[in-house]
Motif scaffolding. Structure first.
Motif, PDB file in Angstrom:
ATOM      1  N   VAL A  67       0.839  -1.190   0.000  1.00  0.00           N
ATOM      2  CA  VAL A  67       0.000   0.000   0.000  1.00  0.00           C
ATOM      3  C   VAL A  67       0.877   1.243   0.000  1.00  0.00           C
ATOM      4  CG1 VAL A  67      -1.749   1.265   1.270  1.00  0.00           C
ATOM      5  CG2 VAL A  67      -1.888  -1.207   1.116  1.00  0.00           C
ATOM      6  N   LEU A  71       0.376   4.290  -2.526  1.00  0.00           N
ATOM      7  CA  LEU A  71      -0.195   5.451  -1.847  1.00  0.00           C
ATOM      8  C   LEU A  71       0.885   6.462  -1.483  1.00  0.00           C
ATOM      9  CD1 LEU A  71      -2.962   6.372  -0.954  1.00  0.00           C
ATOM     10  CD2 LEU A  71      -2.567   5.337   1.259  1.00  0.00           C
ATOM     11  N   LEU A  75       1.780   7.908  -5.421  1.00  0.00           N
ATOM     12  CA  LEU A  75       0.789   8.979  -5.506  1.00  0.00           C
ATOM     13  C   LEU A  75       1.242  10.257  -4.803  1.00  0.00           C
ATOM     14  CD1 LEU A  75      -2.610   7.098  -5.177  1.00  0.00           C
ATOM     15  CD2 LEU A  75      -1.426   7.883  -7.211  1.00  0.00           C
ATOM     16  N   LEU A  76       1.870  10.120  -3.619  1.00  0.00           N
ATOM     17  CA  LEU A  76       2.218  11.333  -2.886  1.00  0.00           C
ATOM     18  C   LEU A  76       3.567  11.910  -3.318  1.00  0.00           C
ATOM     19  CD1 LEU A  76       0.940  10.506   0.705  1.00  0.00           C
ATOM     20  CD2 LEU A  76      -0.210  11.657  -1.175  1.00  0.00           C
ATOM     21  N   LEU A 167      -4.253  -5.918  -3.223  1.00  0.00           N
ATOM     22  CA  LEU A 167      -4.550  -4.683  -2.507  1.00  0.00           C
ATOM     23  C   LEU A 167      -4.391  -3.464  -3.388  1.00  0.00           C
ATOM     24  CD1 LEU A 167      -2.830  -5.204   0.921  1.00  0.00           C
ATOM     25  CD2 LEU A 167      -5.238  -4.846   0.496  1.00  0.00           C
ATOM     26  N   ILE A 168      -3.424  -3.500  -4.316  1.00  0.00           N
ATOM     27  CA  ILE A 168      -3.213  -2.330  -5.157  1.00  0.00           C
ATOM     28  C   ILE A 168      -3.504  -2.616  -6.620  1.00  0.00           C
ATOM     29  CG2 ILE A 168      -1.518  -1.274  -3.618  1.00  0.00           C
ATOM     30  CD1 ILE A 168       0.666  -2.344  -5.492  1.00  0.00           C
ATOM     31  N   GLY A 170      -6.103  -4.459  -8.019  1.00  0.00           N
ATOM     32  CA  GLY A 170      -7.451  -4.664  -8.498  1.00  0.00           C
ATOM     33  C   GLY A 170      -7.647  -6.100  -8.921  1.00  0.00           C
TER      34      GLY A 170
ATOM     35  N   GLN B   5       2.324  14.183   4.477  1.00  0.00           N
ATOM     36  CA  GLN B   5       1.496  13.356   3.595  1.00  0.00           C
ATOM     37  C   GLN B   5       1.889  11.882   3.695  1.00  0.00           C
ATOM     38  OE1 GLN B   5       1.806  15.134  -0.263  1.00  0.00           O
ATOM     39  NE2 GLN B   5       0.275  16.667   0.211  1.00  0.00           N
ATOM     40  N   ILE B   6       3.203  11.649   3.813  1.00  0.00           N
ATOM     41  CA  ILE B   6       3.633  10.264   3.962  1.00  0.00           C
ATOM     42  C   ILE B   6       3.106   9.711   5.274  1.00  0.00           C
ATOM     43  CG2 ILE B   6       5.637   8.770   4.252  1.00  0.00           C
ATOM     44  CD1 ILE B   6       7.134  10.595   2.390  1.00  0.00           C
ATOM     45  N   ALA B   9      -0.327   8.737   4.760  1.00  0.00           N
ATOM     46  CA  ALA B   9      -0.387   7.493   3.996  1.00  0.00           C
ATOM     47  C   ALA B   9      -0.126   6.302   4.899  1.00  0.00           C
ATOM     48  CB  ALA B   9       0.640   7.525   2.876  1.00  0.00           C
ATOM     49  N   LEU B  10       0.882   6.437   5.766  1.00  0.00           N
ATOM     50  CA  LEU B  10       1.201   5.346   6.690  1.00  0.00           C
ATOM     51  C   LEU B  10       0.041   5.088   7.632  1.00  0.00           C
ATOM     52  CD1 LEU B  10       4.941   5.937   7.607  1.00  0.00           C
ATOM     53  CD2 LEU B  10       3.948   3.955   6.488  1.00  0.00           C
ATOM     54  N   ALA B  12      -3.100   5.672   7.097  1.00  0.00           N
ATOM     55  CA  ALA B  12      -4.188   5.012   6.366  1.00  0.00           C
ATOM     56  C   ALA B  12      -3.877   3.534   6.189  1.00  0.00           C
ATOM     57  CB  ALA B  12      -4.380   5.675   5.006  1.00  0.00           C
ATOM     58  N   THR B  13      -2.612   3.221   5.917  1.00  0.00           N
ATOM     59  CA  THR B  13      -2.220   1.817   5.753  1.00  0.00           C
ATOM     60  C   THR B  13      -2.430   1.061   7.044  1.00  0.00           C
ATOM     61  OG1 THR B  13      -0.310   2.935   4.838  1.00  0.00           O
ATOM     62  CG2 THR B  13      -0.496   0.625   4.420  1.00  0.00           C
ATOM     63  N   LEU B  17      -4.911  -2.134   7.966  1.00  0.00           N
ATOM     64  CA  LEU B  17      -4.473  -3.382   8.584  1.00  0.00           C
ATOM     65  C   LEU B  17      -5.335  -3.735   9.786  1.00  0.00           C
ATOM     66  CD1 LEU B  17      -0.616  -3.021   8.436  1.00  0.00           C
ATOM     67  CD2 LEU B  17      -2.031  -4.677   7.249  1.00  0.00           C
ATOM     68  N   GLU B 165      -7.027   0.755  -7.900  1.00  0.00           N
ATOM     69  CA  GLU B 165      -7.857   0.033  -6.939  1.00  0.00           C
ATOM     70  C   GLU B 165      -7.069  -0.234  -5.663  1.00  0.00           C
ATOM     71  OE1 GLU B 165     -10.386  -3.153  -8.731  1.00  0.00           O
ATOM     72  OE2 GLU B 165      -9.518  -2.430 -10.581  1.00  0.00           O
ATOM     73  N   PHE B 166      -7.698   0.032  -4.521  1.00  0.00           N
ATOM     74  CA  PHE B 166      -7.089  -0.243  -3.221  1.00  0.00           C
ATOM     75  C   PHE B 166      -7.952  -1.234  -2.457  1.00  0.00           C
ATOM     76  CE2 PHE B 166      -4.906   4.029  -3.491  1.00  0.00           C
ATOM     77  CZ  PHE B 166      -3.628   3.521  -3.437  1.00  0.00           C
ATOM     78  N   GLY B 167      -7.440  -1.691  -1.313  1.00  0.00           N
ATOM     79  CA  GLY B 167      -8.180  -2.644  -0.485  1.00  0.00           C
ATOM     80  C   GLY B 167      -9.351  -2.012   0.250  1.00  0.00           C
ATOM     81  N   GLU B 171      -7.967   4.411   1.997  1.00  0.00           N
ATOM     82  CA  GLU B 171      -6.754   4.697   1.236  1.00  0.00           C
ATOM     83  C   GLU B 171      -7.058   5.621   0.066  1.00  0.00           C
ATOM     84  OE1 GLU B 171      -5.982   0.631   0.621  1.00  0.00           O
ATOM     85  OE2 GLU B 171      -5.364   0.390   2.700  1.00  0.00           O
ATOM     86  N   ALA B 174      -7.583   9.165   1.373  1.00  0.00           N
ATOM     87  CA  ALA B 174      -6.301   9.801   1.708  1.00  0.00           C
ATOM     88  C   ALA B 174      -5.624  10.329   0.450  1.00  0.00           C
ATOM     89  CB  ALA B 174      -5.397   8.810   2.433  1.00  0.00           C
ATOM     90  N   ALA B 178      -4.991  14.257  -0.683  1.00  0.00           N
ATOM     91  CA  ALA B 178      -3.633  14.718  -0.980  1.00  0.00           C
ATOM     92  C   ALA B 178      -3.532  15.295  -2.388  1.00  0.00           C
ATOM     93  CB  ALA B 178      -2.650  13.572  -0.811  1.00  0.00           C
ATOM     94  N   THR B 180      -3.679  13.566  -5.352  1.00  0.00           N
ATOM     95  CA  THR B 180      -3.000  12.776  -6.368  1.00  0.00           C
ATOM     96  C   THR B 180      -3.956  11.933  -7.192  1.00  0.00           C
ATOM     97  OG1 THR B 180      -2.503  11.242  -4.618  1.00  0.00           O
ATOM     98  CG2 THR B 180      -0.750  12.689  -5.319  1.00  0.00           C
TER      99      THR B 180
END
Lengths: 221, 271
Positions: A67, A71, A75-76, A167-168, A170, B5-6, B9-10, B12-13, B17, B165-167, B171, B174, B178, B180
């Motif tokens: 992730v 992410l 992206l950032l 997870l990333i 799809g 921002q990082i 991101a962390l 959100a990760t 979990l 696509e994310f889980g 995410e 977030a 940001a 993006t």
């Protein structure tokens, strides 16, 4: 069951899983060998870097690495491999699988190096071989042969860990496709077992192969 | 700025979990005065676990219906992929978890309701004015959840869409915040729930141009017609008494979200 197989590209999903596995296996073997060389090198800084790499990467959950790659890094921070999100995610998945399993490949190789009597390394240096030459001619060939079994285990773990890429990624690889089918058709045990069987077919022959190779290739001492 | 921002991101990760880690400990079906009710634990505005309490539209409707049935609800996490199994094995009696009524699902479970008509929509940053609906997505970067109905639908609707696509949706949100990705797509209720969250208040907006119809029903064991009719009566009472409107305003209102056409819906006949 039949209509699900005709509506969804299950074989294509496993093909993506195989692609990810092969690319990441090559990547992790390359990175892992470099890190292993760092860890057995005579330079303290390199040894320290190698140890830090293994300890940090091995103890970070793969989910988090996955992730974070898309992410955080992509992206950032704007480290885009491709403008198309799906291609970008695919290559990040390959990179993260490689980086993660490289830590395990490194430790497998280092255990292989440790099977070689210290006298051989000393002998290699005393006849005038440089560190690189003694690695290439004496240590690494024996280390790979001694580390076949743990390398095989790492490869099998890698194949199963490609599911984390869902997870990333799809719904392109096996685990993502399974969650897509579950979303549309409801959870069904036969489908679940079909996917499980797919992974057994991928990993079981490899396990048998690596066991027999580890016996045939072992350095007799 | 980047460091922050990082960090986000962390965070959100880490959230993703923990969300998947706290599984539910299922048991036998509800007897006596308590009733096991399946809800989402991770969707702000609909079903969210806050400490030991639960908040959201699904939760409020579930509480009302349970009270009408003379039971105390005991909430159990019902992730999308497990909803049919939870019902058919009797681990929960009812499910209120953004559960869209579809013919496919009717093959394995029965539905009471619907109690809300949602639709797939887009969430964008508040200052964005060039995304007005699915037709204005060319060259835009979208986000949704792996394998979800929304992700599949947007691929059909906008061929060649640039979709990450994310889980989980957290995410996506977030990354949207940001700057993006350009838009997040799923049901407008879920989007409104995220837009109403404290940290995103005023920063995100729901476009308000739905391009699908999701009829949220109450999942129950296949063929339990008596229970279905009881639930429908309770839902009707909730709408008539004004409690339904209150629950919608309280949970989805803060983001300026108004329920679309067809709300409040009339229940389907039980079968």
């Amino acid at each position: 069951m039949g209509d699900i197989l005709s509506n969804y590209n299950v074989l294509g999903a496993f093909w993506v899983t195989i692609q990810l596995s092969v690319l990441a296996a090559i990547g992790s073997l390359l990175i892992g060998t470099v890190v292993a060389i760092m860890r057995v090198s005579p330079v303290a800084v390199l040894r320290g870097l190698g140890t830090a790499y293994v300890n940090i990467i091995r103890n970070t959950p793969l989910t988090l690495l996955m992730v974070f790659s898309v992410l955080g890094l992509s992206l950032l921070l704007g480290l885009q491999i491709s403008e198309q999100a799906s291609t970008n995610a695919y290559w990040w998945a390959v990179i993260m699988l490689s980086v993660y399993h490289a830590a395990f490949v490194c430790e497998a190789l280092r255990s292989g190096v440790n099977t070689i009597p210290a006298g051989q390394a000393e002998a290699a240096r005393s006849i005038g071989l440089t560190f690189a030459q003694s690695l290439r001619e004496v240590l690494l060939p024996q280390a790979f042969r001694g580390a076949i079994a743990p390398l095989g285990s790492t490869l099998i773990a890698l194949i199963k860990n490609t599911t984390v890429a869902a997870l990333i990624l799809g719904a392109t690889e096996a685990a993502g496709t399974l969650s897509k089918i579950t979303e549309n058709e409801g959870a069904q045990l036969p489908i679940f077992f079909l996917f499980a069987l797919g992974f057994v077919l991928l990993t079981l022959p490899l396990g048998v192969l690596f066991t027999s190779m580890s016996q045939r290739l072992a350095v007799k001492r | 700025m980047k460091v922050r921002q990082i960090g986000a991101a962390l965070a959100a990760t880490a959230l993703a979990l923990t969300a998947s880690a706290c599984g539910s400990s299922g048991g036998a079906g509800g007897g006596g005065d308590t009733m096991k009710v399946g809800i989402k634990f991770d969707q702000p505005g609909l079903g969210l676990k806050v400490g030991s309490d639960y908040k959201g539209l699904d939760v409020d409707v579930a509480k009302y219906v349970a009270k009408e049935l003379g039971k105390t609800p005991e909430f159990i996490q019902a992730p999308s992929a497990q909803r049919e199994t939870l019902l058919s094995t009797g681990q929960v009696t009812l499910i209120f978890a953004t559960y869209s009524i579809t013919d496919k699902r009717k093959e394995s479970v029965s539905f009471a309701g619907p109690y809300f008509i949602a639709g797939q929509d887009l969430l964008v940053r508040a200052d964005n004015s060039d995304i007005t609906g699915p037709d204005s997505l060319a060259g835009k970067k979208l986000c949704s959840v792996t394998g979800s109905t929304s992700a599949q639908k947007i691929k059909d609707k906008v061929p060649g869409v640039n979709l990450q696509e994310f889980g989980t949706y957290s995410e996506c949100v977030a990354a949207l915040d940001a700057g993006t990705i350009d838009a997040l797509t799923t049901d407008n209720t879920i989007l409104a729930g995220f837009a109403a969250q404290e940290q995103y208040k005023g920063k995100l907006k729901v476009v308000g141009n739905t391009f699908s119809e999701e009829r949220y029903g109450v999942g129950l064991k296949k063929g339990d017609k008596a229970l279905c009719e009881q639930v429908n009566a309770a839902l009707k009472k909730m709408v008539d008494s004004g409690e339904w409107q209150k629950a919608v305003d309280a949970n989805l209102g803060p983001a300026g979200f108004k329920p679309g056409a067809g709300n409040p819906p009339a229940a389907d006949a039980c079968s």
